[in-house]
Design a protein around this motif. Structure first.
Motif, mmCIF file in Angstrom:
data_model
loop_
_atom_site.group_PDB
_atom_site.id
_atom_site.type_symbol
_atom_site.label_atom_id
_atom_site.label_comp_id
_atom_site.label_asym_id
_atom_site.label_seq_id
_atom_site.Cartn_x
_atom_site.Cartn_y
_atom_site.Cartn_z
ATOM 1 N N LYS A 65 0.857 -1.185 0.000
ATOM 2 C CA LYS A 65 0.000 0.000 0.000
ATOM 3 C C LYS A 65 0.890 1.231 0.000
ATOM 4 C CE LYS A 65 -3.885 2.228 2.338
ATOM 5 N NZ LYS A 65 -4.866 2.158 3.457
ATOM 6 N N PRO A 66 0.672 2.183 -0.913
ATOM 7 C CA PRO A 66 1.559 3.346 -0.991
ATOM 8 C C PRO A 66 1.299 4.330 0.141
ATOM 9 C CG PRO A 66 -0.236 3.609 -2.530
ATOM 10 C CD PRO A 66 -0.403 2.242 -1.907
ATOM 11 N N PRO A 67 2.276 5.164 0.468
ATOM 12 C CA PRO A 67 2.035 6.217 1.458
ATOM 13 C C PRO A 67 1.056 7.240 0.893
ATOM 14 C CG PRO A 67 4.201 6.485 0.438
ATOM 15 C CD PRO A 67 3.658 5.170 -0.020
ATOM 16 N N PRO A 68 0.291 7.918 1.754
ATOM 17 C CA PRO A 68 -0.741 8.856 1.266
ATOM 18 C C PRO A 68 -0.181 9.969 0.387
ATOM 19 C CG PRO A 68 -1.013 8.407 3.614
ATOM 20 C CD PRO A 68 0.282 7.786 3.219
ATOM 21 N N GLU A 69 1.031 10.439 0.697
ATOM 22 C CA GLU A 69 1.595 11.550 -0.078
ATOM 23 C C GLU A 69 2.113 11.121 -1.448
ATOM 24 O OE1 GLU A 69 4.838 9.924 2.601
ATOM 25 O OE2 GLU A 69 2.708 10.386 2.734
ATOM 26 N N ARG A 70 2.251 9.805 -1.663
ATOM 27 C CA ARG A 70 2.723 9.286 -2.950
ATOM 28 C C ARG A 70 1.796 8.170 -3.431
ATOM 29 N NH1 ARG A 70 6.824 12.424 -5.300
ATOM 30 N NH2 ARG A 70 8.190 13.196 -3.653
ATOM 31 N N LYS A 118 8.320 5.746 -11.813
ATOM 32 C CA LYS A 118 7.660 5.237 -10.607
ATOM 33 C C LYS A 118 6.141 5.205 -10.743
ATOM 34 C CE LYS A 118 10.084 8.033 -7.859
ATOM 35 N NZ LYS A 118 11.321 8.339 -8.596
ATOM 36 N N GLU A 119 5.582 6.082 -11.584
ATOM 37 C CA GLU A 119 4.133 6.062 -11.771
ATOM 38 C C GLU A 119 3.676 4.799 -12.493
ATOM 39 O OE1 GLU A 119 2.682 9.580 -13.596
ATOM 40 O OE2 GLU A 119 3.220 10.883 -11.904
ATOM 41 N N SER A 120 4.549 4.222 -13.307
ATOM 42 C CA SER A 120 4.196 2.983 -14.006
ATOM 43 C C SER A 120 4.119 1.798 -13.044
ATOM 44 C CB SER A 120 5.218 2.685 -15.104
ATOM 45 O OG SER A 120 6.478 2.353 -14.541
ATOM 46 N N LEU A 121 4.612 1.974 -11.829
ATOM 47 C CA LEU A 121 4.566 0.911 -10.821
ATOM 48 C C LEU A 121 3.259 0.939 -10.023
ATOM 49 C CD1 LEU A 121 8.215 1.180 -9.459
ATOM 50 C CD2 LEU A 121 7.340 -0.454 -11.122
ATOM 51 N N CYS A 122 2.400 1.900 -10.335
ATOM 52 C CA CYS A 122 1.106 2.003 -9.637
ATOM 53 C C CYS A 122 0.121 0.998 -10.238
ATOM 54 C CB CYS A 122 0.573 3.421 -9.755
ATOM 55 S SG CYS A 122 -1.035 3.660 -8.974
ATOM 56 N N ILE A 123 -0.515 0.228 -9.401
ATOM 57 C CA ILE A 123 -1.499 -0.770 -9.835
ATOM 58 C C ILE A 123 -2.916 -0.237 -9.615
ATOM 59 C CG2 ILE A 123 -2.345 -3.123 -9.487
ATOM 60 C CD1 ILE A 123 0.458 -3.806 -8.417
ATOM 61 N N LEU A 124 -3.200 0.200 -8.393
ATOM 62 C CA LEU A 124 -4.499 0.770 -8.033
ATOM 63 C C LEU A 124 -4.215 1.961 -7.127
ATOM 64 C CD1 LEU A 124 -7.554 0.320 -8.406
ATOM 65 C CD2 LEU A 124 -7.534 -1.045 -6.315
ATOM 66 N N ALA A 125 -4.413 3.152 -7.647
ATOM 67 C CA ALA A 125 -3.994 4.368 -6.942
ATOM 68 C C ALA A 125 -4.506 4.402 -5.508
ATOM 69 C CB ALA A 125 -4.489 5.600 -7.709
ATOM 70 N N GLY A 126 -3.573 4.627 -4.599
ATOM 71 C CA GLY A 126 -3.921 4.730 -3.183
ATOM 72 C C GLY A 126 -4.077 3.404 -2.485
#
Length: 282
Positions: A65-70, A118-126
């Motif tokens: 799970k990503p940090p809220p700021e990223r 790094k944005e390409s590593l996002c699967i489901l934002a947040g």
């Protein structure tokens, strides 16, 4: 225990040789040691050699799970370990000053330079992103571990493939490699690092890719990280001896040419490895 310092006759011999434009291993001042690359059976596992200096790099990926700021970006972390196997100078479980310096430099070169999207590593934002962990193991220290580690790190990232994922609503489905081909990382550029050792005697020119003895006898190090497109990522100078502006520009020009040569060699080795695996090069 730290290795014994070079004796006075040894220092005098090295300095006298350098003044006569001679290095102990027969290289010219601006000649790099032979680069060796070995890919492992596992994707993202690479062993690199720079002369007798050896580094292993391995990339692993897991969903977090990503940090809220990223919330829209994946996470990249770099870890290094210099064990007593590399040299008697290092202690197990205790980070040396050189290890900390190398890790910080690699963080600037590989992570902060935006080499990887790094944005390409996002699967489901947040909710779900990929966390890439790059681990470097130093097997042998024959000088200039930084350049070898940088090469091993970027090669491991280039070689790595993450699983294909599918998002249906809030559900994330990971497809094994047997069902769908793994996906390469989105990499914007391939940075390389080139380190020069300079000496207290101004009559001695800086030497590229210093050996362990040259590194210990030098007054400092000057590292340049850049890609084959002439884009400089990081400049780092360690040591108190000043370098004139024209000398810095000369070393940058040398690094540009070396980066082009190394880029061609790396691309050829990556292509050769993929053809050997009977996998379509992507």
């Amino acid at each position: 225990m730290r290795p014994p310092s070079p004796s006075i006759p040894e220092k005098d011999f090295i300095y006298t040789s350098l003044k006569e434009n001679l290095r102990l291993d027969g290289r010219s001042f601006l000649e790099q040691r032979k680069v060796e690359i070995t890919f492992g059976g596992e994707l993202g596992y690479v062993e690199c050699g720079l002369g007798k200096t050896r580094v292993i790099a391995q990339v692993e990926a897991r969903m977090v799970k990503p940090p809220p700021e990223r919330s829209f970006e994946g996470i990249i972390s770099i870890h290094s370990e210099i064990s007593p196997m590399a040299s008697s100078e290092y202690e197990a479980g205790r980070a040396s000053e050189e290890e900390v310096t190398i890790t910080r430099m690699l963080d600037k070169v590989l992570r902060r330079s935006d080499a990887i999207d790094k944005e390409s590593l996002c699967i489901l934002a947040g909710h779900r992103v990929w966390h890439l962990r790059l681990t470097l193991h130093f097997l042998a220290d024959a000088g200039n571990m930084l350049d070898c580690a940088c090469l091993a790190g970027i090669l491991a990232l280039r070689h790595f493939r993450r699983p294909e994922v599918e998002v249906i609503g809030d559900e994330v489905i990971i497809h094994p490699a047997t069902e769908r081909a793994p996906v390469p990382l989105a990499i914007h550029h391939t940075p390389f690092c080139f380190t020069f050792a300079f000496f207290p005697d101004e009559t001695i020119s800086p030497v590229l890719d210093p050996s362990q003895l040259e590194q210990r006898l030098g007054a400092g190090l000057f590292s340049i990280a850049l890609n084959a497109q002439k884009e400089i990522c990081v400049l780092q100078k360690l040591g108190g001896v000043p370098l004139p502006n024209d000398e810095i520009l000369r070393l940058v020009s040398v690094s540009v040419e070396k980066a082009k040569e190394l880029h061609e060699f790396v691309e050829a080795r990556l292509t050769e490895d993929w053809l050997g695996r009977n996998v379509e090069v992507r």
